[in-house]
Write a protein that holds these residues in place. Structure first.
Motif: not given
Lengths: 288, 350
Positions: B274-282
């Motif tokens: 979730p952390i990486l997902g938020a950084i990437g998609l953010g």
């Protein structure tokens, strides 16, 4: 007395509005146990289709009653083939995928029509009850909703198609063993559900005005109406529309429209807590 | 639904954690601090959903309710109090209380997944509608006007505890956010490594068996729901301090959808996902915001549909499985190779 008539008409209108906007979702949920979170966007696309057709010079009645359901029905068919059919039996995944679809459709419509509100003049003029000005078009909505419910009931109850549909709804394996392909039944069910949403969008377009994001205001109401109603399509939709429509409008008249809506949503939460199977799961067990 | 095949809680990879900490320390030298801050806030928000969805199997369709409530609580409280320590605590406490009430209602009522989806969604909507309609002087809490559609601007942001004059912003806020994220990550790891986490994973895998072993599933679910709401509230509070304005949009369905997309794309059943997902998609979202050709929600929606269809466990678990398979393959190959060598040497010996 006049005031009483006005309140009664407004309550009837709200019930009709709820029944109309949730019919498509109810068909899909009742038959397939699929919760389509892109439902609000189907309604929105129906509205935009109507307005686009009207601007292209097509008769407004024809646009809302024929073109909008057709266009949205085809859209539903495409989505069922491409996405939904891969996810049968996985309820939460279906909800997530259709939520993605809803965002996607909002984005597409924003690209095509822009992010500003569009509207079309209601084709029926208003009339007066005593000192109150009433929208004549609301009566048309009430009539359409009533007609739709009657037709749905007749089809489900008296036609071979309705029999097959109800059979597949109760037990898809038995329906399959009798030679009816459940995949095909689901495909057409989803298409019909989408077409009903398109009809709702088309008919409501002159009343509400349209924005690409308008779908989210339909989805919650349709959602609670269908879930609270339970699995039985017609009885469920009718009983919960009746309940929520009445509560919403009475509280709205007593205070403010926003409070009415909040009261309706809160009631939905409480009802879901008390009757997780919905109204028809509890009271009208053998209805269609 | 099928979550990852990873039954265990996973171990803390301390080397990875140290590297991540180092990376966060030096990142401001390379990237824009303002952007980094909001990306980490979204990460924290996604982490809070990832814990309860990925490990306890509780999916909230309205996680934004707690994020928004945290932000609004902070804004209102800091306007009234002035000093930000108590508002910060309140911003975690009040969402947690709401979540405890709603969670207890849902879990003790034995409400199924789908109905839970509806209830969480409706709760967010109620708050959105309410906050949206609070324009005018009648709606004020102490010194703070709720402001309806326009939200609350110009409240005191976070400050160094005890000194309202020393406000934290810019790079200072970045480090506060980074520390909060790392601490919450460790908290999640600790929770998962404890008996509490093991019961949660047991509930995800088979609720009936856990109950037969004598654990009360509703109690554990309510507890983790409350914990995650507090974390989401913290993220909301940090967001309020970053944006310096809170608006009803924080409660919107779009906000709830976004955090679900961050989490599922990154990967369920992991904390890093979730952390990486938020950084990437953010990052993608911010980039898309700079142009007008492709609509933001169009792309995010398409990503969600594709991930659910093609990559239902998300990127990080898929990558881990791939590495595991590759590792097993390499090990098998080297074993075969050494066996061959052994045979050859034996053959030469004979």
């Amino acid at each position: 007395m006049d005031y009483f008539a006005v309140v009664l008409l407004e309550i009837l209108y709200m019930i009709a509005f709820l029944a109309l906007t949730s019919a498509g979702l109810a068909v899909v949920f009742g038959m397939m146990r699929v919760i389509n979170l892109a439902h609000g966007e189907f309604v929105m696309v129906g509205g935009y289709t109507t307005i686009a057709c009207y601007r292209a010079g097509i008769d407004l009645w024809f646009a809302m009653l024929v073109v909008a359901p057709l266009v949205v029905g085809v859209l539903g068919l495409i989505i069922e083939r491409l996405v939904i059919r891969h996810l049968y039996g996985r309820m939460i995944d279906t909800m997530l995928a259709t939520w993605g679809l809803s965002l996607l459709i909002v984005g597409l419509v924003t690209l095509i029509f822009g992010n500003s509100a569009v509207s079309v003049q209601a084709p029926i003029s208003s009339y007066e009850i005593g000192q109150y000005q009433m929208g004549g078009y609301n009566l048309f909505i009430i009539a359409v909703a009533a007609l739709l419910m009657i037709v749905l009931w007749l089809v489900m109850r008296f036609t071979r198609l309705g029999l097959v549909a109800r059979g597949a709804m109760q037990n898809r394996d038995v329906a399959a063993s009798l030679g009816y392909n459940p995949g095909r039944i689901y495909m057409w069910t989803f298409t019909v559900g989408a077409a009903l949403s398109g009809l709702a969008g088309g008919v409501l377009a002159p009343l509400t005005g349209l924005l690409p994001s308008v779908g989210s205001s339909y989805i919650a109401k349709a959602f609670i109406t269908v879930i609270t109603g339970g699995a039985a399509i017609i009885t469920g939709t009718l009983s919960s529309s009746l309940l929520f429509g009445t509560v919403n409008q009475i509280v709205s008249f007593a205070s403010m429209p926003v409070v009415g809506e909040i009261a309706m949503l809160t009631l939905a939460i409480i009802l879901l807590r008390l009757m997780p199977q919905g109204i028809t799961g509890r009271f009208f067990k053998n209805s269609a | 639904m099928s979550i990852s095949s990873n039954f265990g809680t996973g171990r803390t990879n301390w080397l990875g954690f140290a590297l991540a900490t180092l990376g966060l320390l030096v990142a401001p030298a390379v990237f824009d601090v303002n952007t980094m801050t909001v990306l980490l806030i979204w990460s924290l928000f996604a982490l809070s959903l990832g814990l309860m969805w990925g490990y306890a199997g509780i999916l909230s369709f309205g996680h934004a309710a707690y994020f928004g409530l945290g932000a609004y609580t902070f804004a209102v409280a800091s306007m009234n109090i002035g000093e930000s320590t108590v508002p910060l605590l309140l911003a975690m406490l009040i969402p947690a209380l709401l979540a405890a009430v709603i969670g207890a209602m849902m879990f003790y009522g034995r409400i199924s997944d789908v109905y839970m989806g509806v209830i969480t969604l409706v709760v967010t909507l109620i708050m959105f509608k309410f906050i949206n309609s609070t324009a005018g002087d009648a709606y004020r809490i102490g010194d703070a006007r709720l402001g309806g559609f326009n939200g609350i601007p110009a409240f005191p942001v976070l400050n160094v505890p005890g000194d309202p004059e020393l406000q934290i912003y810019g790079i200072g806020l970045y480090y506060v956010v980074a520390a909060a994220l790392l601490l919450c990550y460790l908290l999640c790891r600790w929770v998962l490594a404890s008996w509490f986490g093991r019961v949660l994973i047991g509930i995800r895998e088979n609720e009936a068996r856990v109950e037969l072993l004598g654990y009360s599933a509703p109690l554990y679910k309510t507890a983790v729901f409350t914990l995650c709401a507090a974390m989401a509230g913290l993220a909301g509070c940090l967001f309020a301090s970053w944006a310096e304005i809170v608006t009803p949009g924080l409660f919107s369905l779009g906000q709830s959808a976004e955090v679900i997309i961050f989490t599922i794309v990154g990967g369920l059943g992991t904390l890093v996902g979730p952390i990486l997902g938020a950084i990437g998609l953010g990052m993608l979202k911010l980039l898309l915001g700079e142009q007008t050709l492709i609509d933001n929600s169009l792309l995010l929606g398409a990503i969600l549909v594709l991930v659910v269809l093609l990559l239902p466990s998300g990127i990080v678990p898929t990558f881990l499985r791939w590495r595991q398979r590759r590792g097993a393959m390499l090990a098998a190959r080297s074993k075969a190779g050494s066996a061959r060598r052994r045979r050859r040497s034996q053959g030469e010996g004979a």
